[in-house]
Design a protein around this motif. Sequence first.
Motif, PDB file in Angstrom:
ATOM      1  N   VAL A  70       0.802  -1.227   0.000  1.00 59.81           N
ATOM      2  CA  VAL A  70       0.000   0.000   0.000  1.00 59.81           C
ATOM      3  C   VAL A  70       0.835   1.277   0.000  1.00 59.81           C
ATOM      4  CG1 VAL A  70      -1.941  -1.162   1.129  1.00 59.81           C
ATOM      5  CG2 VAL A  70      -0.244   0.054   2.522  1.00 59.81           C
ATOM      6  N   ALA A  71       2.164   1.160   0.194  1.00 58.48           N
ATOM      7  CA  ALA A  71       2.996   2.360   0.256  1.00 58.48           C
ATOM      8  C   ALA A  71       4.452   1.996   0.035  1.00 58.48           C
ATOM      9  CB  ALA A  71       2.828   3.049   1.609  1.00 58.48           C
ATOM     10  N   TYR A  72       5.209   3.009  -0.368  1.00 56.36           N
ATOM     11  CA  TYR A  72       6.657   2.825  -0.475  1.00 56.36           C
ATOM     12  C   TYR A  72       7.350   4.145  -0.178  1.00 56.36           C
ATOM     13  CZ  TYR A  72       7.376   5.226  -4.974  1.00 56.36           C
ATOM     14  OH  TYR A  72       7.479   6.158  -5.967  1.00 56.36           O
ATOM     15  N   ALA A  73       8.627   4.034   0.121  1.00 56.14           N
ATOM     16  CA  ALA A  73       9.434   5.217   0.389  1.00 56.14           C
ATOM     17  C   ALA A  73      10.840   4.979  -0.128  1.00 56.14           C
ATOM     18  CB  ALA A  73       9.471   5.505   1.885  1.00 56.14           C
ATOM     19  N   LYS A  74      11.537   6.087  -0.392  1.00 54.82           N
ATOM     20  CA  LYS A  74      12.923   5.998  -0.854  1.00 54.82           C
ATOM     21  C   LYS A  74      13.751   7.075  -0.164  1.00 54.82           C
ATOM     22  CE  LYS A  74      15.919   6.409  -4.886  1.00 54.82           C
ATOM     23  NZ  LYS A  74      16.000   6.941  -6.258  1.00 54.82           N
ATOM     24  N   LEU A  75      14.894   6.655   0.340  1.00 51.19           N
ATOM     25  CA  LEU A  75      15.885   7.546   0.944  1.00 51.19           C
ATOM     26  C   LEU A  75      17.154   7.444   0.120  1.00 51.19           C
ATOM     27  CD1 LEU A  75      16.959   9.264   3.408  1.00 51.19           C
ATOM     28  CD2 LEU A  75      17.658   7.069   4.404  1.00 51.19           C
ATOM     29  N   LYS A  76      17.756   8.580  -0.183  1.00 50.40           N
ATOM     30  CA  LYS A  76      19.056   8.586  -0.848  1.00 50.40           C
ATOM     31  C   LYS A  76      20.074   9.140   0.142  1.00 50.40           C
ATOM     32  CE  LYS A  76      21.535   9.855  -4.992  1.00 50.40           C
ATOM     33  NZ  LYS A  76      21.449  10.431  -6.320  1.00 50.40           N
ATOM     34  N   GLN A  93      13.551  11.103  -0.834  1.00 54.71           N
ATOM     35  CA  GLN A  93      13.115  11.258  -2.223  1.00 54.71           C
ATOM     36  C   GLN A  93      11.642  10.954  -2.424  1.00 54.71           C
ATOM     37  OE1 GLN A  93      15.865   9.139  -4.823  1.00 54.71           O
ATOM     38  NE2 GLN A  93      16.945  11.063  -5.160  1.00 54.71           N
ATOM     39  N   LYS A  94      11.117   9.977  -1.689  1.00 54.49           N
ATOM     40  CA  LYS A  94       9.723   9.610  -1.928  1.00 54.49           C
ATOM     41  C   LYS A  94       9.087   9.022  -0.671  1.00 54.49           C
ATOM     42  CE  LYS A  94      10.881   8.185  -6.657  1.00 54.49           C
ATOM     43  NZ  LYS A  94      10.873   9.509  -7.159  1.00 54.49           N
ATOM     44  N   ILE A  95       7.888   9.448  -0.419  1.00 53.52           N
ATOM     45  CA  ILE A  95       6.959   8.756   0.471  1.00 53.52           C
ATOM     46  C   ILE A  95       5.614   8.815  -0.236  1.00 53.52           C
ATOM     47  CG2 ILE A  95       5.700   8.724   2.649  1.00 53.52           C
ATOM     48  CD1 ILE A  95       8.066   9.905   4.054  1.00 53.52           C
TER      49      ILE A  95
END
Length: 170
Positions: A70-76, A93-95
Amino acid sequence: MQIREAHTNDAEIVSQLARTTFDETFGHLFNDRQILLDYFERTFSQEKIRDSIQKENNVFWLVFIAGKPVAYAKLKLNSRSEFVHANKVSQLQKIYVLKEFLFMKIGLKLQSALLQRAVDYGSEQIWLSVFIENKRAINFYLKNDFTEVGAHQFQIGKYSFDFIAMRKVL
């Protein structure tokens, strides 16, 4: 609710979530649907996501409710920015959370995981970029001690979008 880091074999799940959540959030801004679909292919293809997951400085998370993604996230990690001046900086970067699950405060849980990883890495600050008309996201970050530090534009096909950069001292 299960939150876990994503691996290369999760590229298909991340790709589908990325396309769906981006469309739910920004799809209404594209009169020319083909430009949006082309952007999805360039940015959210399984191959591109798989390559991104494999990069040493990228960390992805997935959230499952009753086994459904149902969700994803990205950390750089180690992501310098013209807007943030510190020795060690990371970028949120993304939630993205599927619209029907926004009420569950999944974004806050993902943000906690991202911030903890950035702290563990030794980052002094974290920054992000958010669409200026995405008031829900801007308010979320403001409530979580991010401050506005700049502005920039992002181009997708013939469309140009205004974004603000925000940062948080860790």
